[in-house]
Design a protein around this motif. Structure first.
Motif, PDB file in Angstrom:
ATOM      1  N   PRO A 511       0.701  -1.220  -0.055  1.00  0.00           N
ATOM      2  CA  PRO A 511       0.047   0.002   0.058  1.00  0.00           C
ATOM      3  C   PRO A 511       0.707   1.174  -0.016  1.00  0.00           C
ATOM      4  CG  PRO A 511      -0.613  -1.727   1.766  1.00  0.00           C
ATOM      5  CD  PRO A 511       0.708  -1.971   1.287  1.00  0.00           C
ATOM      6  N   LEU A 512       0.469   2.171  -0.849  1.00  0.00           N
ATOM      7  CA  LEU A 512       1.386   3.491  -0.907  1.00  0.00           C
ATOM      8  C   LEU A 512       0.420   4.673  -1.263  1.00  0.00           C
ATOM      9  CD1 LEU A 512       4.433   2.322  -3.146  1.00  0.00           C
ATOM     10  CD2 LEU A 512       4.552   3.163  -0.583  1.00  0.00           C
ATOM     11  N   GLY A 513      -0.745   4.440  -0.858  1.00  0.00           N
ATOM     12  CA  GLY A 513      -1.747   5.608  -0.677  1.00  0.00           C
ATOM     13  C   GLY A 513      -2.966   5.385   0.274  1.00  0.00           C
ATOM     14  N   LEU A 514      -3.573   6.327   1.000  1.00  0.00           N
ATOM     15  CA  LEU A 514      -4.668   6.298   1.812  1.00  0.00           C
ATOM     16  C   LEU A 514      -5.721   7.426   1.694  1.00  0.00           C
ATOM     17  CD1 LEU A 514      -4.736   4.582   5.249  1.00  0.00           C
ATOM     18  CD2 LEU A 514      -5.943   6.521   4.895  1.00  0.00           C
ATOM     19  N   GLY A 563       0.002   7.066  -4.114  1.00  0.00           N
ATOM     20  CA  GLY A 563      -0.888   7.992  -3.801  1.00  0.00           C
ATOM     21  C   GLY A 563      -2.192   7.787  -3.737  1.00  0.00           C
ATOM     22  N   LEU A 564      -3.190   8.557  -3.434  1.00  0.00           N
ATOM     23  CA  LEU A 564      -4.745   8.383  -3.490  1.00  0.00           C
ATOM     24  C   LEU A 564      -5.134   9.859  -3.161  1.00  0.00           C
ATOM     25  CD1 LEU A 564      -7.102   6.563  -4.682  1.00  0.00           C
ATOM     26  CD2 LEU A 564      -7.276   5.927  -2.233  1.00  0.00           C
ATOM     27  N   GLN A 565      -5.904  10.200  -4.190  1.00  0.00           N
ATOM     28  CA  GLN A 565      -6.583  11.613  -3.730  1.00  0.00           C
ATOM     29  C   GLN A 565      -8.007  11.575  -4.538  1.00  0.00           C
ATOM     30  OE1 GLN A 565      -5.118  13.450  -1.940  1.00  0.00           O
ATOM     31  NE2 GLN A 565      -3.058  13.286  -2.116  1.00  0.00           N
ATOM     32  N   THR A 566      -8.955  12.331  -4.210  1.00  0.00           N
ATOM     33  CA  THR A 566     -10.306  12.553  -4.930  1.00  0.00           C
ATOM     34  C   THR A 566     -10.439  13.801  -5.344  1.00  0.00           C
ATOM     35  OG1 THR A 566     -11.177  13.022  -2.749  1.00  0.00           O
ATOM     36  CG2 THR A 566     -11.239  10.662  -3.584  1.00  0.00           C
ATOM     37  N   ASP A 567     -11.309  13.996  -6.332  1.00  0.00           N
ATOM     38  CA  ASP A 567     -11.698  15.250  -6.733  1.00  0.00           C
ATOM     39  C   ASP A 567     -13.211  15.563  -6.349  1.00  0.00           C
ATOM     40  OD1 ASP A 567     -13.492  14.012  -8.244  1.00  0.00           O
ATOM     41  OD2 ASP A 567     -12.534  14.355 -10.010  1.00  0.00           O
ATOM     42  N   ALA A 568     -13.640  16.810  -6.873  1.00  0.00           N
ATOM     43  CA  ALA A 568     -14.789  17.478  -6.395  1.00  0.00           C
ATOM     44  C   ALA A 568     -16.145  16.380  -6.635  1.00  0.00           C
ATOM     45  CB  ALA A 568     -15.268  18.807  -6.920  1.00  0.00           C
ATOM     46  N   ALA A 569     -15.919  15.698  -7.881  1.00  0.00           N
ATOM     47  CA  ALA A 569     -17.113  14.848  -7.950  1.00  0.00           C
ATOM     48  C   ALA A 569     -16.724  13.282  -7.120  1.00  0.00           C
ATOM     49  CB  ALA A 569     -16.665  14.559  -9.859  1.00  0.00           C
ATOM     50  N   ARG A 594      -7.461   7.531 -13.122  1.00  0.00           N
ATOM     51  CA  ARG A 594      -8.737   7.968 -12.671  1.00  0.00           C
ATOM     52  C   ARG A 594      -9.615   6.886 -12.442  1.00  0.00           C
ATOM     53  NH1 ARG A 594     -10.830  11.196 -16.261  1.00  0.00           N
ATOM     54  NH2 ARG A 594     -10.148  12.925 -15.611  1.00  0.00           N
ATOM     55  N   VAL A 595     -10.287   6.583 -11.199  1.00  0.00           N
ATOM     56  CA  VAL A 595     -11.173   5.630 -11.154  1.00  0.00           C
ATOM     57  C   VAL A 595     -12.447   6.309 -10.669  1.00  0.00           C
ATOM     58  CG1 VAL A 595     -11.846   3.675  -9.533  1.00  0.00           C
ATOM     59  CG2 VAL A 595      -9.563   3.878 -10.272  1.00  0.00           C
ATOM     60  N   SER A 616      -1.285  15.368  -6.855  1.00  0.00           N
ATOM     61  CA  SER A 616      -2.064  16.441  -6.371  1.00  0.00           C
ATOM     62  C   SER A 616      -3.057  16.879  -7.130  1.00  0.00           C
ATOM     63  CB  SER A 616      -1.170  17.512  -5.954  1.00  0.00           C
ATOM     64  OG  SER A 616      -1.940  18.834  -5.251  1.00  0.00           O
ATOM     65  N   VAL A 617      -4.475  16.762  -6.768  1.00  0.00           N
ATOM     66  CA  VAL A 617      -5.631  17.302  -7.692  1.00  0.00           C
ATOM     67  C   VAL A 617      -5.583  18.523  -7.621  1.00  0.00           C
ATOM     68  CG1 VAL A 617      -8.039  16.619  -8.090  1.00  0.00           C
ATOM     69  CG2 VAL A 617      -6.501  14.896  -7.486  1.00  0.00           C
ATOM     70  N   ASN A 618      -5.936  19.307  -8.658  1.00  0.00           N
ATOM     71  CA  ASN A 618      -6.389  20.820  -8.514  1.00  0.00           C
ATOM     72  C   ASN A 618      -7.613  21.095  -8.708  1.00  0.00           C
ATOM     73  OD1 ASN A 618      -3.422  21.659  -8.379  1.00  0.00           O
ATOM     74  ND2 ASN A 618      -2.991  21.569 -10.282  1.00  0.00           N
TER      75      ASN A 618
END
Length: 883
Positions: A511-514, A563-569, A594-595, A616-618
């Motif tokens: 694991p390398l993102g949470l 890594g693991l990030q989310t966007d506004a959607a 993108r998932v 990093s998500v803008n």
């Protein structure tokens, strides 16, 4: 295992660092060492005695060390190593430390990018130095062979006191940490079942009772959930060979099962296509002609892994039929029988499952609906169409002898659904630690959230941290370790600094993102995105839900999922690394992915990455992705990423035919190794308490164990500059960071595995903004013949306008298939004027002839208006200059 065998095996943990910086290669580089004060242990070393004692046994130990640690990057005269920058001892001159004590000193204190190796005993250091000199230097590179004479020995340091092994050395002698660790009842890993037969998304399950987790078992079954086949069943006194970057640190290797195999199934679908009834290959066929990736979801879909006590149960679907399956073993007449207990849901069509080769003895019991038959060289289970679910137990006989003391895992319950409700807590012990406060810098301070002592940890966790996030209450965070653990840390807001640690998950694949979404922990693993489900409210994971496993996995060591990030959607993003020094095989090699929010779809956002350490998500549909020096990547990159664009690595999947630089998107900054040898994830500064850095970006530096402020050029936001934050380094490589939603403090974590200046396994830190002055550049602007820098705090006018307080150099880089690039045409530029504005913060530098450049370093030694002196080194890239 002998004492030195333990040394050798445990030392493998450091190969990735050596691969990157070249342990002995660095010894030969022309650099000025920065010598640290000797420790009491070092002062007591009797160098003369150790050197005089070097003999055949020393050379043999050194040979083992070299073959274990060094050969991967340095190679031999017959076979080149994997790192082009590594010194070829048999033909190249040593420029620093070619004598025995010189090599010893460099290993002890570090040099350049190489960290000090304080955990090695003096004997070990001399053993490997002796082997290199006698085996490689003396026969063919005699001019570099410094003889050992009485005069030479007389000049060596004299021992002061009695040598006592340090705590680090004693810890080191306990052997590899991964051999001591409890991975839980199952391990999700890429495992070779037989030559040419790899379970790329494997789940190794222990089938016998006992403490210590899967690796301490004696009987196992290996699934590959891409195909839902049982790849192998085996038994023995050793689980796997422990090869691979996460275990012994080796590059270009992968982990293999060991012991006696009862049966092995080929890399092919484990269930027939419910539509056609056949086993036709429909997976992605890579350029190596091998199939990779999951079967289509309408054929088969892995849903996750349940755990209850020591029993593991797989949940998946075949066509419209829901299936639960739990493996086990029995002993009959002293021989092992492997079992697969299945509950197969209703299906409108007949189903078929391959069990084993037709030569195996296979039987089944149940409701006498499904039957074992021979077909096309296999024993198969044929399941007729029916409206009711069916329970069936498949038994595969073997010739393997069961150990007399073996206790098979308890028989599965009559209703497998009972295994999906959660069970008794497996890890009830709650550990504690204490926050170590305040290592201060200019305007910031960092606290260490200490790990629990190993002596209190029954599972011997190896604390290499790959990701973290906060729960809504703000007092708890979740973190994952590269070795597959997940922990909840509580008390991060407690003024006393007391922390409690609860293990809630285990056995995940690197694991390398949470990311926590709606209170549920989501984790990026090498094989899948996982959601952790606590089904009975006891605070532990009962179900590892496969949220998405679209991406293909090969056995190559380098394809980290970062890594693991989310966007506004609500969509998820992570990066997938490319193979090291090899062409791509599968579509996700070297990509940003993108998932979809529901996990049903994966999209490639951009490609051309080599080793993208997070994202990093803008808010405007763009992203920041860092990348690391290597083939087709002359130096480290900070990338401003736009969808559909290519970012330089021709060995990522789907590169353009044009290899020219003009065919790729240029980075925001090319970062040279001396500044940041391995950038981590970028984090945007959001809290107001971090004024005046709001909306700026921080590079969490894995390679240097520090943080760098990233500044976009005010005249052109596609280029920029970086400057190190004014604070002491972390003792480990840092990679991930998140700002606390209420306190505004930055929590960062990381590890030291591959290329890093740091050697501590891992760390967890809190960085706080303090009231003191930062004295940091916070704005950067280039234009024709000038650079303008805005500082966070007022400067002393006299020092700011004194040209002797500055130095400026620039250089070029060459992008090619070679590994990295030297600085080309490095040259000094003259600053003819420095002018400080009336506000005391805006500094303008006149630089005639300033031109676009890939590399720029501006060194400033200044004083603040308060009289405090400081030095800042700004690294930048200029693609274009405004008029």
């Amino acid at each position: 295992m002998s004492r030195y065998d333990l040394y050798f095996h445990f030392m493998l943990r450091f190969i990735p660092l050596i691969i990157a910086c070249g342990l002995l290669a660095t010894l030969g580089q022309a650099q000025t060492p920065v010598m640290l004060p000797p420790s009491p242990a070092e002062l007591a070393v009797d160098h003369v005695k150790l050197i005089k004692g070097l003999d055949t046994a020393s050379r043999e130990r050194g040979a083992t060390l070299y073959k274990t640690l060094c050969i991967a990057c340095h190679g031999t005269p017959e076979r080149a190593g994997s790192l082009p920058l590594s010194r070829a001892f048999w033909k190249e001159p040593f420029k620093n430390g070619a004598d025995l004590h010189g090599i010893y000193r460099t290993l002890t204190t570090g040099l350049g990018l190489m960290p000090p190796w304080t955990m090695l005993t003096p004997q070990q250091k001399y053993d490997v130095a002796y082997f290199v000199r006698e085996e490689y230097v003396k026969p063919t590179n005699a001019t570099a062979y410094a003889p050992v004479t009485d005069q030479y020995l007389a000049k060596l340091p004299k021992p002061q006191g009695e040598f006592v092994e340090t705590a680090e050395m004693k810890e080191y002698q306990q052997g590899p940490k991964f051999l001591r660790m409890d991975f839980g009842p199952a391990l999700m890993w890429t495992l070779e079942a037989a030559p040419g037969n790899i379970a790329y998304k494997g789940i190794a399950v222990r089938l016998d009772e006992g403490a210590g987790g899967v690796s301490k078992g004696r009987v196992w079954m290996l699934y590959d959930y891409d195909t839902m086949r049982v790849a192998a069943a085996w038994a023995g006194d050793k689980f796997v060979d422990w090869r691979g970057i996460a275990f012994d640190g080796s590059h270009g290797t992968h982990t293999k099962i060991v012991g006696e195999k009862a049966f092995v199934n080929p890399n092919a679908p484990g269930w027939a296509n419910p539509v056609t009834g056949g086993y036709e290959e429909v997976r992605f066929i890579a350029t190596d002609k091998n199939p990779y990736g999951p079967l289509p979801r309408e054929w088969l879909r892995f849903k996750g892994l349940h755990q209850q006590g020591n029993r593991s149960t797989l949940s998946y679907s075949v066509g419209t039929a829901e299936v639960l399956e739990t493996p086990g073993c029995e002993v009959q007449d002293g021989k092992l029988i492997f079992t697969r207990t299945l509950e197969i849901g209703a299906s409108d069509v007949a189903l078929e499952m391959r069990v084993a080769d037709e030569t195996q003895t296979v039987t089944s019991s149940g409701q006498n609906v499904s039957q074992i038959v021979k077909a096309n060289g296999f024993q198969v289970l044929r399941v007729p169409a029916r409206k009711e679910p069916e329970r069936v137990v498949v038994r595969i006989a073997s010739k393997l002898q069961a150990e007399p003391s073996l206790k098979p895992i308890a028989e599965a319950s009559a209703d497998l659904k009972l295994l999906t409700k959660g069970g008794t807590a497996r890890w009830p012990t709650v550990l504690t630690s204490q926050t170590v406060p305040a290592v201060t810098g200019d305007g910031v301070a960092s606290d260490t959230l200490a790990f629990p002592e190993n002596s209190t940890n029954p599972w011997q966790t190896q604390w290499r941290i790959g990701g973290l996030d906060f729960f809504a209450d703000g007092n708890r965070l979740a973190l994952c370790t590269w070795m597959g653990d997940v922990w909840i840390v509580e008390g991060i807001l407690d003024p006393s600094g007391k922390l409690t640690w609860k293990r809630i998950g285990s056995g995940l694949n690197q694991p390398l993102g949470l990311k926590i979404v709606d209170g549920i922990i989501h984790i990026t693993c090498r094989d899948q995105l996982v959601k952790l489900r606590d089904l009975n409210g006891d605070g532990e994971t009962d179900f590892y839900e496969c949220f998405n496993s679209d991406h293909q996995v090969t056995e190559h060591f380098h394809e980290f999922a970062m890594g693991l990030q989310t966007d506004a959607a609500g969509d998820f993003y992570y990066a997938k690394s490319a193979r090291h020094a090899k062409p791509p095989l599968v579509p996700q090699h070297g990509t940003l992915l993108r998932v979809s929010k529901d996990g049903s779809k994966t999209t490639i956002v951009a490609n051309g990455f080599r080793a993208a350490n997070g994202v990093s998500v803008n808010g405007d549909g763009t992203f920041y992705v860092t990348d690391q020096e290597g083939h087709w990547t002359p130096k480290n990159r900070i990338n401003l990423v736009r969808e559909g664009q290519f970012y330089g690595n021709m060995w990522s999947y789907g590169p353009p035919e044009d290899k020219a630089d003009s065919a790729m998107q240029q980075p925001l900054i090319w970062l040279t190794n001396e500044f940041d040898r391995s950038p981590g994830e970028l984090v945007r500064v959001t809290p107001s308490s971090w004024a005046p850095l709001q909306n700026k970006l921080l590079d969490i530096s894995y390679g240097m164990g520090r943080m760098n402020l990233i500044l976009q050029d005010e005249s052109d936001p596609s280029q920029g500059a970086a400057v190190a934050m004014p604070m002491p380094d972390f003792p480990t490589g840092a990679m991930r960071g998140r700002f606390h939603p209420t306190t505004g403090d930055l929590y960062t974590c990381g590890m030291a595995v591959w290329a890093s200046n740091k050697i501590q396994d891992g760390g967890l830190y809190r960085v706080r903004r303090t009231a003191s002055a930062l004295n940091m550049p916070i704005s950067w602007k280039t234009s024709k013949d000038s650079i303008t820098v805005l500082f966070s705090d007022p400067l002393d006018k006299a020092s700011a306008e004194d040209l002797t307080h500055y130095s400026l150099k620039v250089w070029d880089l060459a992008r090619s298939a070679n590994y990295g690039s030297k600085h080309l045409n490095e040259r000094t530029l003259t600053i003819t004027k420095a002018q400080l504005a009336e506000d005391g913060r805006r500094l303008s530098l006149k630089i005639p002839g300033l031109a676009p450049t890939r590399g720029l370093q501006l060194q400033c030694t200044l004083r603040g208006a308060d009289g405090k002196g400081f030095t800042r080194s700004i690294h930048a890239t200029i693609h274009r200059l405004s008029l």
